[in-house]
Write a protein that holds these residues in place. Structure first.
Motif, PDB file in Angstrom:
ATOM      1  N   TYR A  93      -5.389  67.600  14.236  1.00 38.09           N
ATOM      2  CA  TYR A  93      -4.880  67.591  12.507  1.00 38.09           C
ATOM      3  C   TYR A  93      -5.508  68.747  11.688  1.00 38.09           C
ATOM      4  CZ  TYR A  93      -0.819  65.219  15.549  1.00 38.09           C
ATOM      5  OH  TYR A  93      -0.692  64.891  16.524  1.00 38.09           O
ATOM      6  N   SER A  94      -4.421  68.696  10.612  1.00 39.72           N
ATOM      7  CA  SER A  94      -5.004  68.907   9.224  1.00 39.72           C
ATOM      8  C   SER A  94      -4.271  68.591   8.143  1.00 39.72           C
ATOM      9  CB  SER A  94      -5.566  70.288   9.369  1.00 39.72           C
ATOM     10  OG  SER A  94      -4.804  71.070   9.546  1.00 39.72           O
ATOM     11  N   LEU A  95      -5.101  68.565   6.536  1.00 37.94           N
ATOM     12  CA  LEU A  95      -4.321  68.427   5.978  1.00 37.94           C
ATOM     13  C   LEU A  95      -3.388  69.522   5.178  1.00 37.94           C
ATOM     14  CD1 LEU A  95      -6.798  67.266   3.252  1.00 37.94           C
ATOM     15  CD2 LEU A  95      -5.252  65.836   4.639  1.00 37.94           C
ATOM     16  N   ALA A  96      -2.013  69.214   4.903  1.00 38.19           N
ATOM     17  CA  ALA A  96      -0.784  70.480   4.751  1.00 38.19           C
ATOM     18  C   ALA A  96      -1.001  71.621   4.193  1.00 38.19           C
ATOM     19  CB  ALA A  96       0.510  69.498   5.108  1.00 38.19           C
ATOM     20  N   ASP A  97      -1.761  71.278   2.335  1.00 35.09           N
ATOM     21  CA  ASP A  97      -1.396  72.027   2.374  1.00 35.09           C
ATOM     22  C   ASP A  97      -2.278  72.030   1.138  1.00 35.09           C
ATOM     23  OD1 ASP A  97      -0.663  70.307   0.271  1.00 35.09           O
ATOM     24  OD2 ASP A  97       1.744  70.431   0.352  1.00 35.09           O
TER      25      ASP A  97
END
Length: 114
Positions: A93-97
């Motif tokens: 998982y990672s930050l989207a934008d």
């Protein structure tokens, strides 16, 4: 009339009417802030500010069962704050934008750094 409608009416009857775009942006911002308004979600986002992580690592860090972590990640994905990608057998998982990244980094700098 609900509370939001009353506030909007108060704003619109003031000296300067607020543009429709500003009201639309306020609604979007409110939804964004609601996504942050849970301790586990906020910790997840602050951790993601440091880089990608899988569910198992989040479980260990949060000391929560996998189901609880997955529920919070699902909400963050639904709200568009988190993306995921497969790396082998793991989902990372990672930050989207960039907008989410800037806001979470500001919160991280203020509240999450040790």
């Amino acid at each position: 009339m609900n509370k939001t409608d009353m506030v909007i009416d108060q704003i619109n009857t003031g000296d300067t009417a607020v543009s429709d775009k500003m009201l639309e942006n306020a609604t979007i911002t409110t939804q964004f802030l609601k996504s942050l308004a849970h301790p586990a979600r906020l910790v997840i986002l602050c951790r993601l500010a440091e880089g990608g992580i899988n569910v198992g690592e989040l479980e260990a860090m949060l000391e929560l069962p996998q189901a609880a972590v997955s529920k919070q990640l699902a909400r963050l994905r639904e709200d568009g704050l988190v993306d995921c990608r497969r790396e082998g057998r793991s989902i990372v998982y990672s930050l989207a934008d960039e907008k989410t990244r800037r806001i979470i980094h500001a919160l991280y700098d203020e509240f999450c750094k040790e």
